[in-house]
Write a protein that holds these residues in place. Structure first.
Motif, PDB file in Angstrom:
ATOM      1  N   THR A   5      84.588  69.632  66.334  1.00  0.00           N
ATOM      2  CA  THR A   5      83.602  68.762  65.691  1.00  0.00           C
ATOM      3  C   THR A   5      84.257  67.901  64.621  1.00  0.00           C
ATOM      4  O   THR A   5      83.681  66.927  64.175  1.00  0.00           O
ATOM      5  CB  THR A   5      82.502  69.599  65.020  1.00  0.00           C
ATOM      6  N   ASN A   7      84.944  69.240  61.721  1.00  0.00           N
ATOM      7  CA  ASN A   7      84.685  70.017  60.513  1.00  0.00           C
ATOM      8  C   ASN A   7      85.530  71.285  60.589  1.00  0.00           C
ATOM      9  O   ASN A   7      85.288  72.147  61.444  1.00  0.00           O
ATOM     10  CB  ASN A   7      83.198  70.353  60.416  1.00  0.00           C
ATOM     11  N   TYR A  10      83.688  74.776  60.382  1.00  0.00           N
ATOM     12  CA  TYR A  10      82.858  75.025  61.555  1.00  0.00           C
ATOM     13  C   TYR A  10      83.714  75.329  62.777  1.00  0.00           C
ATOM     14  O   TYR A  10      83.442  76.279  63.521  1.00  0.00           O
ATOM     15  CB  TYR A  10      81.968  73.808  61.831  1.00  0.00           C
ATOM     16  N   ALA A  67      72.058  78.156  56.925  1.00  0.00           N
ATOM     17  CA  ALA A  67      72.895  77.094  57.496  1.00  0.00           C
ATOM     18  C   ALA A  67      72.062  75.868  57.855  1.00  0.00           C
ATOM     19  O   ALA A  67      72.466  74.725  57.613  1.00  0.00           O
ATOM     20  CB  ALA A  67      73.626  77.621  58.728  1.00  0.00           C
ATOM     21  N   TYR A 128      75.028  81.015  62.199  1.00  0.00           N
ATOM     22  CA  TYR A 128      75.702  79.930  61.487  1.00  0.00           C
ATOM     23  C   TYR A 128      76.012  78.759  62.410  1.00  0.00           C
ATOM     24  O   TYR A 128      75.729  77.591  62.080  1.00  0.00           O
ATOM     25  CB  TYR A 128      76.999  80.430  60.846  1.00  0.00           C
ATOM     26  N   LEU A 129      76.610  79.044  63.557  1.00  0.00           N
ATOM     27  CA  LEU A 129      77.049  77.975  64.455  1.00  0.00           C
ATOM     28  C   LEU A 129      75.897  77.086  64.896  1.00  0.00           C
ATOM     29  O   LEU A 129      76.027  75.864  64.961  1.00  0.00           O
ATOM     30  CB  LEU A 129      77.757  78.570  65.673  1.00  0.00           C
ATOM     31  N   ALA A 132      73.936  75.340  61.567  1.00  0.00           N
ATOM     32  CA  ALA A 132      74.713  74.217  61.035  1.00  0.00           C
ATOM     33  C   ALA A 132      74.755  73.057  62.022  1.00  0.00           C
ATOM     34  O   ALA A 132      74.644  71.886  61.637  1.00  0.00           O
ATOM     35  CB  ALA A 132      76.128  74.683  60.703  1.00  0.00           C
ATOM     36  N   LEU A 133      74.906  73.366  63.306  1.00  0.00           N
ATOM     37  CA  LEU A 133      74.994  72.310  64.311  1.00  0.00           C
ATOM     38  C   LEU A 133      73.698  71.518  64.409  1.00  0.00           C
ATOM     39  O   LEU A 133      73.698  70.287  64.468  1.00  0.00           O
ATOM     40  CB  LEU A 133      75.322  72.919  65.680  1.00  0.00           C
ATOM     41  N   TYR A 138      76.963  67.678  64.094  1.00  0.00           N
ATOM     42  CA  TYR A 138      78.375  67.327  64.068  1.00  0.00           C
ATOM     43  C   TYR A 138      78.817  66.523  65.284  1.00  0.00           C
ATOM     44  O   TYR A 138      79.786  65.765  65.223  1.00  0.00           O
ATOM     45  CB  TYR A 138      79.218  68.600  63.997  1.00  0.00           C
TER      46      TYR A 138
END
Length: 263
Positions: A5, A7, A10, A67, A128-129, A132-133, A138
Motif C-alpha cells: 500500500t 504505508n 500497514y 483502526a 487492524y488490517l 485501517a484499510l 490505502y
C-alpha cells in the motif's frame, strides 16, 4: 490485488499476517486446534468456552473500531457499508455465538488457552488490517463507485450466502441441546438444511463467507483470513466427520465432510 500500500506499518502487519497464515496451513496438517470435542489438557489451562470464544473475538471488534475510527474516510458511504458488513459478521461471531453456547453444567472446560492466544493474534491482525484499510483506503479503491462494481456485488452475494449457511447451521447445533435441560445429552446427530449434505456446514459457510469477503473488498487482508480459516477448518471438518462416523453407527452414510457430493 496490490501487495504493498506504501504505508510501511500497514504493509509490515500484512506481511506478518501472511506468514501466520502459512503457519496455520502447515500446522493444520498435524493436528486440530484444542477446543470442543478435540480439547486437551496436555497444553495447560482450559477455559469455559463462552469466556474463551468471547475473549478470542474481542480484538475483531475493539481493534477494528480503533483502526477504523482513526481513518479520514470513515464516514464515506463505501467505508460505512464495508464496516457494516464487518459488524454483521462479528456481531454474530464475537457476541451472539459465544454468549449463546449451551454447555453441559459441570462439564470440564473445553477451550484451551493456546487457542485463545492464537485466536487473539488472528483477530487483532484481522481487525487492524481491515479497519485501517476501509477508512484510509490505502489502495484508492473505495469510492462510491465501488458499491456498484461487479466484484463487490458478486462478493456480497457470496458472502451473504455463506453467512446464512453459517448462522443456520449454528442454530441447528445449538438447539440440539435443550435450553432448559442442557445436560440431557452432550452430542446428537444434527439434521436439516446444510446437514443434509455435509457434516460441517457451519465450516463450509465460514469458508464461503470469507471467500466472498475477499472478493467484495478485492484486497489481500481478505485473502489472509480466508487462508487462515481454510488451514484451520478443512482439517477439522475431516476429523469431525470421522469422529461422528465412529461415535454414531446410524450416522447418515451419504453425508460428505465439508463439500457436498465431493469430500
Amino acid at each position: 490485488m496490490n501487495w504493498y500500500t506504501g504505508n510501511t506499518g500497514y504493509d509490515t502487519v500484512l506481511t506478518i499476517a501472511f506468514a501466520f497464515a502459512a503457519f496455520v496451513l502447515v500446522g493444520g496438517l498435524f493436528g486440530q486446534s484444542p477446543y470442543g470435542r478435540f480439547a486437551t489438557t496436555k497444553l495447560g489451562l482450559n477455559l469455559n468456552p463462552k469466556l474463551g470464544w468471547w475473549l478470542m473475538e474481542i480484538p475483531a471488534t475493539v481493534v477494528f473500531a480503533v483502526a477504523y475510527l482513526t481513518g479520514p474516510r470513515r464516514f464515506e458511504p463505501t467505508s460505512l457499508v464495508l464496516a457494516a458488513i464487518w459488524i454483521l459478521h462479528y456481531g454474530n461471531r464475537g457476541w451472539f455465538f459465544p454468549l449463546n453456547i449451551r454447555q453441559v453444567p459441570g462439564k470440564t472446560s473445553s477451550f484451551n488457552v493456546s487457542v485463545l492466544g492464537m485466536g487473539m493474534l488472528v483477530t487483532t491482525l484481522h481487525g487492524y488490517l481491515n479497519g485501517a484499510l476501509f477508512s484510509h483506503d490505502y489502495l484508492g479503491r473505495y469510492g462510491s463507485g465501488w458499491l456498484t462494481d461487479p466484484r463487490f456485488l458478486l462478493g456480497l452475494i457470496v458472502y451473504l450466502s455463506g453467512f446464512a449457511l453459517l448462522v443456520s447451521s449454528e442454530s441447528i447445533v445449538r438447539n440440539l441441546r435443550d435450553k432448559n435441560n442442557p445436560g440431557a445429552s452432550e452430542y446428537k446427530i444434527p439434521y436439516g438444511l446444510g446437514f443434509r449434505f455435509v457434516t460441517s456446514p457451519a465450516y463450509l459457510g465460514e469458508l464461503v463467507a470469507w471467500a466472498g469477503f475477499a472478493l467484495l473488498t478485492w484486497a489481500l487482508p481478505g485473502v489472509v483470513i480466508f487462508l487462515i480459516t481454510f488451514g484451520n477448518l478443512v482439517p477439522r471438518a475431516l476429523a469431525t466427520h470421522g469422529w461422528y462416523r465412529e461415535k454414531f453407527d446410524e450416522y447418515p452414510p451419504e453425508r460428505k465432510a465439508l463439500v457436498p457430493f465431493v469430500i
